[in-house]
Every structure is written in structure tokens, then in C-alpha cells.
Motif scaffolding. Structure first.
Motif, mmCIF file in Angstrom:
data_model
loop_
_atom_site.group_PDB
_atom_site.id
_atom_site.type_symbol
_atom_site.label_atom_id
_atom_site.label_comp_id
_atom_site.label_asym_id
_atom_site.label_seq_id
_atom_site.Cartn_x
_atom_site.Cartn_y
_atom_site.Cartn_z
ATOM 1 N N SER A 23 3.925 -4.709 7.498
ATOM 2 C CA SER A 23 5.379 -4.849 7.488
ATOM 3 C C SER A 23 5.971 -3.833 6.530
ATOM 4 N N LEU A 24 7.253 -3.516 6.764
ATOM 5 C CA LEU A 24 7.990 -2.612 5.892
ATOM 6 C C LEU A 24 9.203 -3.350 5.351
ATOM 7 N N TYR A 25 9.418 -3.254 4.039
ATOM 8 C CA TYR A 25 10.469 -4.015 3.370
ATOM 9 C C TYR A 25 11.420 -3.066 2.653
ATOM 10 N N LYS A 26 12.630 -3.573 2.389
ATOM 11 C CA LYS A 26 13.655 -2.756 1.745
ATOM 12 C C LYS A 26 14.506 -3.625 0.831
ATOM 13 N N THR A 27 14.874 -3.060 -0.323
ATOM 14 C CA THR A 27 15.877 -3.668 -1.184
ATOM 15 C C THR A 27 16.925 -2.617 -1.514
ATOM 16 N N THR A 28 18.172 -3.022 -1.599
ATOM 17 C CA THR A 28 19.259 -2.116 -1.984
ATOM 18 C C THR A 28 19.896 -2.545 -3.300
ATOM 19 N N ASP A 29 19.319 -3.555 -3.941
ATOM 20 C CA ASP A 29 19.865 -4.053 -5.200
ATOM 21 C C ASP A 29 18.790 -4.142 -6.280
ATOM 22 N N GLY A 30 17.852 -3.215 -6.234
ATOM 23 C CA GLY A 30 16.841 -3.142 -7.276
ATOM 24 C C GLY A 30 15.799 -4.230 -7.244
ATOM 25 N N GLY A 31 15.707 -4.969 -6.143
ATOM 26 C CA GLY A 31 14.692 -6.001 -6.009
ATOM 27 C C GLY A 31 15.217 -7.413 -6.041
ATOM 28 N N ALA A 32 16.525 -7.593 -6.246
ATOM 29 C CA ALA A 32 17.083 -8.953 -6.258
ATOM 30 C C ALA A 32 16.926 -9.622 -4.898
ATOM 31 N N SER A 33 17.030 -8.842 -3.824
ATOM 32 C CA SER A 33 16.833 -9.371 -2.479
ATOM 33 C C SER A 33 16.146 -8.317 -1.627
ATOM 34 N N TRP A 34 15.324 -8.770 -0.689
ATOM 35 C CA TRP A 34 14.557 -7.879 0.180
ATOM 36 C C TRP A 34 14.762 -8.275 1.636
ATOM 37 N N TYR A 45 2.492 5.878 4.373
ATOM 38 C CA TYR A 45 3.297 6.571 3.363
ATOM 39 C C TYR A 45 4.767 6.483 3.719
ATOM 40 N N ILE A 46 5.615 6.609 2.690
ATOM 41 C CA ILE A 46 7.073 6.572 2.853
ATOM 42 C C ILE A 46 7.672 7.723 2.060
ATOM 43 N N ALA A 47 8.606 8.450 2.663
ATOM 44 C CA ALA A 47 9.357 9.484 1.949
ATOM 45 C C ALA A 47 10.839 9.272 2.190
ATOM 46 N N VAL A 48 11.639 9.365 1.132
ATOM 47 C CA VAL A 48 13.085 9.164 1.215
ATOM 48 C C VAL A 48 13.781 10.494 0.925
ATOM 49 N N LYS A 49 14.800 10.808 1.706
ATOM 50 C CA LYS A 49 15.551 12.049 1.516
ATOM 51 C C LYS A 49 16.195 12.040 0.136
ATOM 52 N N PRO A 50 16.099 13.132 -0.610
ATOM 53 C CA PRO A 50 16.570 13.142 -2.000
ATOM 54 C C PRO A 50 18.041 12.784 -2.197
ATOM 55 N N ASN A 51 18.905 13.181 -1.255
ATOM 56 C CA ASN A 51 20.340 12.941 -1.453
ATOM 57 C C ASN A 51 20.909 11.859 -0.545
ATOM 58 N N ASP A 52 20.036 11.087 0.110
ATOM 59 C CA ASP A 52 20.496 10.038 1.018
ATOM 60 C C ASP A 52 19.502 8.877 1.012
ATOM 61 N N PRO A 53 19.815 7.770 0.353
ATOM 62 C CA PRO A 53 18.856 6.667 0.252
ATOM 63 C C PRO A 53 18.597 5.952 1.568
ATOM 64 N N GLU A 65 0.810 -1.222 0.000
ATOM 65 C CA GLU A 65 0.000 0.000 0.000
ATOM 66 C C GLU A 65 0.840 1.266 0.000
ATOM 67 N N ALA A 66 2.140 1.160 0.275
ATOM 68 C CA ALA A 66 3.018 2.333 0.265
ATOM 69 C C ALA A 66 4.357 1.923 -0.310
ATOM 70 N N MET A 67 4.939 2.796 -1.127
ATOM 71 C CA MET A 67 6.209 2.459 -1.751
ATOM 72 C C MET A 67 6.965 3.743 -2.077
ATOM 73 N N ALA A 68 8.294 3.680 -1.987
ATOM 74 C CA ALA A 68 9.123 4.830 -2.346
ATOM 75 C C ALA A 68 10.437 4.334 -2.921
ATOM 76 N N VAL A 69 10.875 4.967 -3.996
ATOM 77 C CA VAL A 69 12.171 4.697 -4.613
ATOM 78 C C VAL A 69 13.088 5.860 -4.273
ATOM 79 N N ALA A 70 14.284 5.572 -3.773
ATOM 80 C CA ALA A 70 15.207 6.635 -3.388
ATOM 81 C C ALA A 70 15.592 7.469 -4.600
ATOM 82 N N PRO A 71 15.406 8.782 -4.566
ATOM 83 C CA PRO A 71 15.744 9.626 -5.719
ATOM 84 C C PRO A 71 17.215 9.573 -6.113
ATOM 85 N N SER A 72 18.108 9.355 -5.136
ATOM 86 C CA SER A 72 19.539 9.381 -5.431
ATOM 87 C C SER A 72 20.094 8.022 -5.830
ATOM 88 N N ASN A 73 19.300 6.955 -5.641
ATOM 89 C CA ASN A 73 19.771 5.604 -5.975
ATOM 90 C C ASN A 73 18.558 4.700 -6.135
#
Length: 211
Positions: free
Chosen positions: A63-74, A90-98, A35-43
Motif C-alpha cells: 500500500s501507499l500512504y500520504k499525509t499532508t499535515d506532518g503525520g497527524a492524519s494519513w 521507491y518514491i520521488a517527489v518533485k522539488p517544487n510541487d508536493p 520500505e519506501a518513503m519520501a518527504v516533499a522538499p517544498s513542504n
């Protein structure tokens, strides 16, 4: 500009304006929906996704999930968030810090509205402070400010930044007493735009802190 993301039970990505889609997670949320998703603007390899308010009756859905490799692993980064009683909205990511992000929660628990992490969700800091006891529905980061944030609630909009010592101020002058479901910043015009429940779209100049 051609890349889109969509959340269902899993997260999907399109690189051709939505003509074709690729699933980039596997059984991420079980029987619940993202229901909520955010892609880091800087990465764009950093993606955050969470189950939200429309599925609170599904066991283990929040639950809240995270991937740092584009979805290969969560990984799950829910520890420290009161998601058992407060659905994530809702989720918001800082523009210059993923690794710096904020999440909002929908509940009537006075102390559990907005949380911040500066280490990609390893730990969380409660930044609810003086917010009224109403659901928080959305959050947006203000570029080129000292961590300026707007949130949309069931009774309007609130703002904070580093100069305010963690407190929030009402930012709803001339806005009807209405549920705000979505916020967006139009940077070229310096306007904050709000999507409301039943009262249409509204806009106002962004706040300029005197700090």
C-alpha cells in the motif's frame, strides 16, 4: 539538517539528529514494514510512505500512504497502482510541487514499472513506456531540468525528460551490467551516483538534454 525520518511498521521522526524519536503514524501498515518513503522538499508536511518488496508475502502489505499535515492524519493512495502483483520500491517527489510524485515497482510485468501522479496520488499515469521488462529499484528527480528522471534497474540506469516524449534511454555507458539499488545527484559537481549490488559505487556527469 537535524531532522530524520524512519519507517518501521509506522513512521517516526527525529528533530535532534536521531537522539529522540516521535511516532507520527498509528498502525499505518499493520504487520508489514514501510520500505519506501519520501518527504516533499517544498513542504515537509507532505510525506509519502509505502510498504515494499521485502514483505510481499504479508497479506495486504502493498500500500501507499500520504499525509499532508506532518503525520497527524494519513490516507491510502494506492488506487490505480498495480501493487497486488508489483511491490513498490521507491518514491520521488518533485522539488517544487508536493503533489507531483513518481513511484517505481519491482516486477516482471512489462507494462508496470513507473507511475506518476500530479494530484497527490488521487490518480496515476503509467509512464513505463519502452522500459525493459526488469525490476525498477529506485528513481531520482533531476533539479532544474524539464522533469528529468533517472531510474535504477536490475540491468543499469535509464533516463527520461519532457523532451523525449515519454521514452527512456539507457544511461549505463561503462557501468557494469549490474543491479542498481540507489541513485543520488550531487548537485554542486553535477554528478549522478549509483549504488550497486556487489560492484560498489559509480558516478557520471548528469545528462544534458539537447531539447
Amino acid at each position: 539538517h537535524s531532522t530524520l525520518y524512519a519507517g518501521f511498521n509506522d513512521v517516526f521522526r527525529s528533530d535532534d539528529y536521531g537522539s529522540t524519536w516521535t511516532q507520527i503514524s498509528t498502525n499505518l501498515s499493520g504487520n508489514a514494514y514501510i520500505e519506501a518513503m519520501a518527504v516533499a522538499p517544498s513542504n515537509s508536511n507532505y510525506i509519502y510512505a509505502g510498504s515494499g518488496p521485502e514483505v510481499v508475502t504479508v497479506a495486504g502489505c502493498n500500500s501507499l500512504y500520504k499525509t499532508t499535515d506532518g503525520g497527524a492524519s494519513w490516507t491510502t493512495i494506492s488506487a490505480g497502482l498495480p501493487l497486488s502483483n508489483a511491490p513498490l520500491t521507491y518514491i520521488a517527489v518533485k522539488p517544487n510541487d508536493p503533489n507531483t510524485l513518481w513511484v517505481t515497482l519491482s516486477n516482471y510485468i512489462p507494462s508496470d514499472k513507473v507511475f506518476r501522479s500530479t494530484n497527490g496520488g488521487a490518480t496515476w499515469i503509467n509512464v513505463t513506456d519502452n522500459l525493459p521488462n526488469v525490476p525498477v529499484n529506485c528513481i531520482v528527480y533531476v533539479p532544474n531540468t524539464p522533469n528529468g528522471l533517472y531510474i535504477g534497474t536490475d540491468i543499469g540506469v535509464f533516463y527520461t525528460d519532457d523532451y523525449m516524449g515519454g521514452t527512456w534511454i539507457s544511461f549505463s555507458t561503462n557501468l557494469p551490467n549490474v543491479i542498481v539499488n540507489e541513485l543520488d545527484i550531487q548537485t554542486s559537481s553535477g554528478k549522478l551516483r549509483a549504488g550497486t549490488f556487489g560492484r560498489g559505487l559509480w558516478e557520471t556527469p548528469i545528462y544534458v538534454s539537447s531539447g
